[in-house]
Write an enzyme that holds these catalytic residues in place. Sequence first.
Site, PDB file in Angstrom:
ATOM      1  N   CYS A  50       0.873  -1.178   0.000  1.00  0.00           N
ATOM      2  CA  CYS A  50       0.000   0.000   0.000  1.00  0.00           C
ATOM      3  C   CYS A  50       0.905   1.222   0.000  1.00  0.00           C
ATOM      4  CB  CYS A  50      -0.912  -0.003   1.230  1.00  0.00           C
ATOM      5  SG  CYS A  50      -1.923   1.504   1.367  1.00  0.00           S
ATOM      6  N   GLU A  98      -3.915   1.159  -5.977  1.00  0.00           N
ATOM      7  CA  GLU A  98      -2.965   0.114  -6.321  1.00  0.00           C
ATOM      8  C   GLU A  98      -2.819   0.090  -7.834  1.00  0.00           C
ATOM      9  OE1 GLU A  98      -0.143  -1.457  -5.859  1.00  0.00           O
ATOM     10  OE2 GLU A  98      -1.020  -1.965  -3.893  1.00  0.00           O
TER      11      GLU A  98
END
Length: 220
Positions: A2, A102
């Site tokens: 992340c 992402e």
Amino acid sequence: MCGRYTTTAPRPVLEKRFEATFKAEAAPNYNAAPSQQLPVILNTEPGQIQLLQWGLIPGWVKDLKAAPKPINARAETLADKPSFRQLLQRRRCLVPADSFYEWQVTAAGKVPHRILLQQEETFAFAGLWDEWIDRQTGEVRPTFTIITTEPNELMASIHNRMPVILQGREAELAWLDDRVSLSDHQHLLQPYPTDLMREYAVTTRVNSPAHNDPDVLAAA
């Protein structure tokens, strides 16, 4: 992993949601990135929302320039690494957010996606924090990292990791609670249910942290 996320809810909304008060002003962030000062709730002060630098600097680090500053920590190996195991035992935190980004690898290049809960609710990543003290100046620098785990079905098509989103207020309070056992803390570090999440592709504006405005949320 992340490496970018959003925390866009107004201050009063975040304070009510997490039953905590901001210690310093924080503007909405549409493209939160490593090294920025971001809202975090520490297990030692659960009634406050503080600003910490994203990118963990453990307290034992001597050479600040050479030291790695991990933005993520793998849930599966926290108990195996002495530095992370100590933080899991005594320095846990909540990282308020309302989505994360992402990048999916495709034949045409990396495509950014925004991942959020079905109703766009605010949530909390599970995190660890520490304090590094400059031995020359006495400056105290608190930092944090976000814990990641295996992907759920939604995330598996995009990336092989996902951040740990704690599943509800009870889990958030348990994560902050020093009375909860180490094994029970680790049990909280699970992939979030697929059916409670959604995602969509966004434009490559998000690639640069300099782009920090509502436009980065627009669908590609």
